[in-house]
Write an enzyme that holds these catalytic residues in place. Structure first.
Site, short mmCIF file in Angstrom:
data_model
loop_
_atom_site.label_atom_id
_atom_site.label_comp_id
_atom_site.label_asym_id
_atom_site.label_seq_id
_atom_site.Cartn_x
_atom_site.Cartn_y
_atom_site.Cartn_z
N ASP A 68 0.58 -1.23 -0.15
CA ASP A 68 -0.32 0.11 -0.17
C ASP A 68 0.96 0.99 -0.45
O ASP A 68 2.10 0.98 -0.41
CB ASP A 68 -1.02 -0.19 1.04
CG ASP A 68 -0.29 0.39 2.99
OD1 ASP A 68 1.01 -0.64 2.23
OD2 ASP A 68 -0.70 0.71 3.60
N GLU A 133 -0.08 -0.95 5.55
CA GLU A 133 1.41 -0.14 6.76
C GLU A 133 0.74 1.07 6.66
O GLU A 133 2.04 1.54 7.66
CB GLU A 133 2.96 -0.76 6.43
CG GLU A 133 3.98 -0.56 7.66
CD GLU A 133 4.29 0.90 6.94
OE1 GLU A 133 5.06 1.37 7.78
OE2 GLU A 133 3.81 1.91 6.18
#
Length: 376
Positions: A68, A133
Site C-alpha cells: 500500500d 502499513e
C-alpha cells in the site's frame, strides 16, 4: 529497462492507496509461486496479506514489506501522474517507488535469483507483504504476527525494506525503532462570560501547569543508539471562536516516541499520576502504535554492516531514528530486525522518486544479505 525496473513500474501503476492492494500481491505471488515458493493469501478484514516461503526449518529469514501507499495528494501538483511511472534524467518517479514498491520488487527479484542458485538452501526464506502499513496497521502485520504466535511460527531474522538510506544507498542501517504512544486529553471546565470569570472554570488555565510540567519533563537520557524519549503536543483546541466566552472544555493531542527504558503501560501510568496531582477533571484516551524494538550486536547486524559497507563504500550509520515500521510487530516474536532500503528524501512527497541506479542495485544487495545469512 531490466527486471526490477519493470516490476517496480508494474507495481506503481497499480494505485494501491492504503488499505487497497490493487492486485500487487497477486502479481508478486504469481512470480514467487513460479520460483517455487509456497504462497498463502491472508485476507483479514479489508486488508490483503501475503506469506510466501521457500525451504523449511531454521533459520527463518523474512523479507518484510508493504504494497500500500499513501494518497498522492493533488494530481496537478505532480510533474507526471503519480501512478504512471516515468524515468527522467536517471530517476524513476511515482507514488510508492521509495516507500516501498521499489524494495518489494527488489525483494522478489532477489528471492527468485537466490532460490534459482540455491534450490536446497538451509532454513527458510520468506516474504511477508501487507496492504495495511500506511493506514491503521490493524489487520496487517499486527494480526499476521498474532497468527504466527498461534501457529508457533518462529522467525529468526527480519529485513524490512523501508527506505532507510539518507544520501546514498546503504549509508544507514536501521537497527531499531522507538515506541509510539498517542494520547487525547480532554479537560473539563465550566463555560462562561469572560467578564465573570468567578462564574466559570477556564480549562485552559486549569490545564496549563500540568501541560507545562509534561513538556518540560526529561523522560530519559536515551538508550544505546536511541535518542531521548520525546513528548510532543500536536494539537490544542478549546473555545467557540468568540473572544468573550470562556471555554467549557479543552482538548489536547500529544505523542510520545520512547526508548526501551519505557513501555506503554508505565508511560500511561506516569502521565495519569501527573494529571491527578493537578486535580484536573479530565478524560484521557490512549492509542498504542507499537513498543520499541532494538537489535543488539549479533549475526544479522554484523552481516548487514559488512554488506552495506561494501555497497556504500563506507560503514553505514547505525540508527534507531525515524517513525514506526511493521518490524515492531515482528520483533516481539523473538526476531532480530533491521531495515535496509533506498534513499528516503522524497517519501510521502509530491514527485516521490528513486535513482534508477539505486533501484538496479537493490536486488544484489538483498541477495547478498540472503546468501550471507542462509548459505555461509
Amino acid at each position: 529497462m531490466n527486471d526490477v525496473l519493470d516490476l517496480t513500474c508494474d507495481l506503481i501503476a497499480r494505485a494501491s492507496v492504503t488499505p487497497e492492494d490493487a492486485g500487487c500481491q497477486a502479481l508478486l505471488a504469481g512470480r514467487l509461486t513460479a520460483a517455487g515458493f509456497a504462497c498463502e493469501h491472508l485476507r483479514l478484514g479489508e486488508v490483503d496479506n501475503l506469506w510466501a516461503t521457500h525451504g523449511s526449518g531454521a533459520p527463518v529469514l523474512v523479507l518484510l514489506g508493504h504494497t500500500d501507499v499513501v494518497p498522492p495528494g493533488p494530481r496537478e501538483a505532480w510533474t507526471s501522474d503519480p501512478f504512471d511511472p516515468q524515468i527522467r534524467d536517471g530517476v524513476l518517479y511515482g507514488r510508492g517507488v521509495a516507500d516501498m514498491k521499489g524494495s518489494v520488487a527488489a525483494f522478489v527479484v532477489a528471492a527468485e535469483q537466490f532460490v534459482a542458485a540455491h534450490r536446497a538452501h538451509a532454513g527458510t526464506l520468506a516474504v511477508l507483504l501487507t496492504s495495511d502499513e500506511e493506514g491503521d496497521a490493524i489487520d496487517g502485520v499486527r494480526r499476521v504476527a498474532n497468527l504466527f504466535l498461534e501457529r508457533g511460527q518462529a522467525i529468526d531474522w527480519c529485513i524490512t525494506g523501508e527506505p532507510s538510506s539518507t544520501e546514498r544507498l546503504g549509508d544507514l542501517l536501521r537497527v531499531g525503532r522507538r515506541g509510539s504512544l498517542s494520547g487525547t486529553l480532554t479537560v473539563k471546565g465550566v463555560q462562561g462570560h469572560v467578564a465573570y470569570p468567578h462564574k466559570a472554570r477556564n480549562p485552559i488555565h486549569l490545564a496549563a501547569p500540568a501541560l507545562a510540567e509534561l513538556v518540560a519533563r526529561q523522560w530519559d537520557d536515551g538508550f544505546e543508539s536511541f535518542p531521548p524519549t520525546s513528548l510532543q503536543v500536536s494539537n490544542i483546541h478549546a473555545g467557540t471562536g468568540a473572544n468573550n466566552v470562556i471555554p467549557g472544555e479543552l482538548q489536547v493531542a500529544f505523542n510520545l516516541r520512547y526508548t526501551p527504558h519505557w513501555d506503554a503501560p508505565r508511560l500511561e501510568a506516569e502521565i495519569t499520576a501527573l494529571l491527578d496531582r493537578h486535580a484536573l477533571d479530565y478524560a484521557l484516551r490512549w492509542h498504542r502504535s507499537g513498543e520499541p524494538f532494538y537489535t543488539p550486536e549479533g549475526r544479522l547486524r554484523s552481516v548487514a554492516r559488512e554488506v552495506l559497507g561494501a555497497f556504500a563504500g563506507a560503514p553505514p550509520e547505525e540508527s534507531t531514528g525515524g517513525g514506526t515500521s511493521d518490524a515492531r510487530f515482528i520483533a516481539p516474536l523473538g526476531a532480530q530486525c533491521i531495515e535496509v532500503g533506498p534513499v528516503n528524501a522524497s517519501i510521502h512527497q509530491v514527485d516521490e522518486h528513486v535513482r534508477v541506479a539505486d533501484l538496479q542495485a537493490l536486488p544484489a544487495l538483498y541477495r547478498t544479505l540472503i546468501e550471507r545469512l542462509l548459505i555461509e
